[in-house]
Design an enzyme around this catalytic site. Structure first.
Site, PDB file in Angstrom:
ATOM      1  N   LEU A  55       0.701  -1.271   0.064  1.00 14.89           N
ATOM      2  CA  LEU A  55       0.018   0.019  -0.178  1.00 14.89           C
ATOM      3  C   LEU A  55       0.736   1.448  -0.151  1.00 14.89           C
ATOM      4  CD1 LEU A  55      -2.719   1.318   0.151  1.00 14.89           C
ATOM      5  CD2 LEU A  55      -2.596   1.266   2.600  1.00 14.89           C
ATOM      6  N   GLU A 103       3.834   4.030  -0.516  1.00 17.54           N
ATOM      7  CA  GLU A 103       4.714   4.383  -1.435  1.00 17.54           C
ATOM      8  C   GLU A 103       5.900   5.497  -0.896  1.00 17.54           C
ATOM      9  OE1 GLU A 103       1.584   3.799  -5.060  1.00 17.54           O
ATOM     10  OE2 GLU A 103       2.429   5.701  -4.752  1.00 17.54           O
ATOM     11  N   ILE A 147       7.644  -2.371   2.488  1.00 11.69           N
ATOM     12  CA  ILE A 147       6.769  -3.525   2.448  1.00 11.69           C
ATOM     13  C   ILE A 147       7.482  -4.616   3.145  1.00 11.69           C
ATOM     14  CG2 ILE A 147       5.861  -5.121   0.792  1.00 11.69           C
ATOM     15  CD1 ILE A 147       4.953  -2.247   0.575  1.00 11.69           C
ATOM     16  N   GLY A 175      -5.344  -4.949  11.186  1.00 16.09           N
ATOM     17  CA  GLY A 175      -4.332  -5.106  11.370  1.00 16.09           C
ATOM     18  C   GLY A 175      -3.694  -4.100  12.261  1.00 16.09           C
ATOM     19  N   GLN A 181      11.868   1.717  46.631  1.00 18.70           N
ATOM     20  CA  GLN A 181      10.693   2.313  46.160  1.00 18.70           C
ATOM     21  C   GLN A 181      11.003   2.821  44.418  1.00 18.70           C
ATOM     22  OE1 GLN A 181       8.586   5.060  48.243  1.00 18.70           O
ATOM     23  NE2 GLN A 181       7.513   3.548  49.553  1.00 18.70           N
ATOM     24  N   GLY A 196      23.283   0.472  33.237  1.00 11.96           N
ATOM     25  CA  GLY A 196      24.329   0.149  32.474  1.00 11.96           C
ATOM     26  C   GLY A 196      24.007  -1.233  31.623  1.00 11.96           C
ATOM     27  N   GLU A 231       1.315   0.228  10.242  1.00  7.55           N
ATOM     28  CA  GLU A 231      -0.312   0.295  10.109  1.00  7.55           C
ATOM     29  C   GLU A 231      -0.840   1.364  10.564  1.00  7.55           C
ATOM     30  OE1 GLU A 231      -0.680  -2.300   8.773  1.00  7.55           O
ATOM     31  OE2 GLU A 231      -0.267  -4.330   9.673  1.00  7.55           O
TER      32      GLU A 231
END
Length: 380
Positions: free
Chosen positions: A126, A128, A158, A242, A279, A340, A363
């Site tokens: 779909l 481009e 794609i 999708g 915490q 790290g 999507e």
């Protein structure tokens, strides 16, 4: 960590159990090597296909498994927790089967058992180079010539480009705008379909997208899916579903990050105590887990609407938006919990962080999802 899931049947429990076995036994041992070396996992996808996981939400009469979307999305979540590239491949293939399943001619539908059984892998053409979010402005053109459509143009980003066995090609057969767009399904070995070099991506290196060039590719007239000019509607309907698939991938990725960070925090000793007892760390983990649960709830709510045959476009947009943003935040926090150690490839959280980013883009970008949601609120 045990994740509570709503399952309609005993069969669904068994299916998720099978998926977990595949994820632990087939995916987890391979993902690091395939991602590091950029190896496309076609052999793994065949294993997934043989297990029946490439056609889950489609009717059994067509070769699928007849599972509700609610169950299918939980399968994707489990797969994504072990290997996002595989989960995304399943999601894209499921998306690629939609046009023929929903709009295909009787002759086209005869191929569904092969498509849904996992023997063939699909792709969805779909976007481009100059038109990603603005799909209605696509310029790839198909013109009639005898018994063929002659397709010319370039598609971009794609998934499975150059790897798929069939391509859904959205192209212009008429005038400007959505009404001029049609959908063709083309075999990968069609002369004139030319896959380009895969993109060099920051994540999902085992399945990078590629441009697809159509250089006077001749596709038989009977490979038109639906009516001429109906392609844009087909594309948008497929993307609604999708987006749920991508949201499920995001939830699975984020859950894996929560589990890994929590496990690390229980074992990492600083100042004579496990860092999970501080915490400053514990609250990060609590927020991570809460966000993932909220994303899962949004996702399953949208799935239940779809399964009930009710409108779900806006709820799919919400789920995709929230779940993928959560995946980005949670994987970032997972790195912080590891400190790290989270920044090096000895631990998978840095890979999950890189992979989470693309989920906010594919999507339909999250800005597009916000547009869908806001328009639903402001239109009378």
């Amino acid at each position: 960590m045990t994740v509570e899931r709503m399952l309609p049947t005993d069969e669904a429990y068994e299916l998720l159990g099978l998926t977990k076995e595949i994820a632990d036994g087939e995916l987890a041992p391979r993902v690091a090597k395939y991602e590091q070396e950029g190896l496309f996992p076609r052999d793994v996808l065949r294993t997934v296909g043989r297990a029946g996981l490439l056609g889950l939400p489609y009717p059994e009469a067509d070769g699928g498994a007849g599972q509700p979307y609610e169950v299918y999305l939980q399968v994707l979540e489990i797969l994504a927790g072990s290997w996002l590239g595989i989960a995304e491949a399943v999601s894209v293939h499921t998306l690629s089967c939609y046009p023929i399943s929903a709009y295909g001619s009787e002759r086209q539908r005869k191929s569904l058992p092969e498509l849904l059984g996992g023997d063939l892998l699909g792709a969805y053409c779909l976007s481009e180079p100059q038109g990603g979010s603005d799909a209605a402005a696509l310029t790839t053109r198909a013109v009639r010539d005898g018994d063929d459509w002659v397709v010319t143009g370039t598609k971009a980003w794609i998934t499975h480009g150059g790897r798929a066995d069939f391509y859904n090609v959205f192209c212009r057969t008429g005038g400007p705008g959505p009404a001029g767009i049609s959908c063709l399904v083309a075999d990968a070995d069609t002369p004139g379909i030319l896959p380009q070099t895969p993109e060099k991506t920051m994540g999902l290196r085992s399945s990078p997208p590629a441009q697809m060039v159509f250089d006077d590719a001749r596709v038989p007239l009977d490979r038109l899916v639906g009516a001429e000019g109906e392609g844009f509607r087909i594309a948008m309907q497929a993307l609604d579903a999708g987006r749920l698939g991508i949201a499920a991938c995001a939830v699975g990725l984020a859950q894996a990050a929560v589990d890994y960070a929590a496990g690390y925090a229980r074992e990492r000793i600083q100042f004579g105590r496990a860092i999970a007892e501080f915490q400053g760390v514990g609250f990060i983990l609590a927020d991570m887990a809460t966000q993932v649960s909220a994303a899962r709830a949004l996702l399953l709510n949208a799935a239940r609407l779809k399964d009930a045959g009710r409108p779900f476009t806006v709820e799919a947009a919400k789920a995709k938006l929230f779940a993928t943003d959560v995946a980005m935040r949670v994987t970032t926090d997972a790195i912080q919990v590891l400190g790290g150690a989270g920044y090096v490839s000895d631990h998978p959280v840095e890979r999950w962080f890189r992979e989470a980013k693309v989920l906010q883009i594919v999507e339909g970008t999250n800005q597009i999802q916000r547009l869908v949601i806001s328009r639903s609120l402001t239109r009378g």
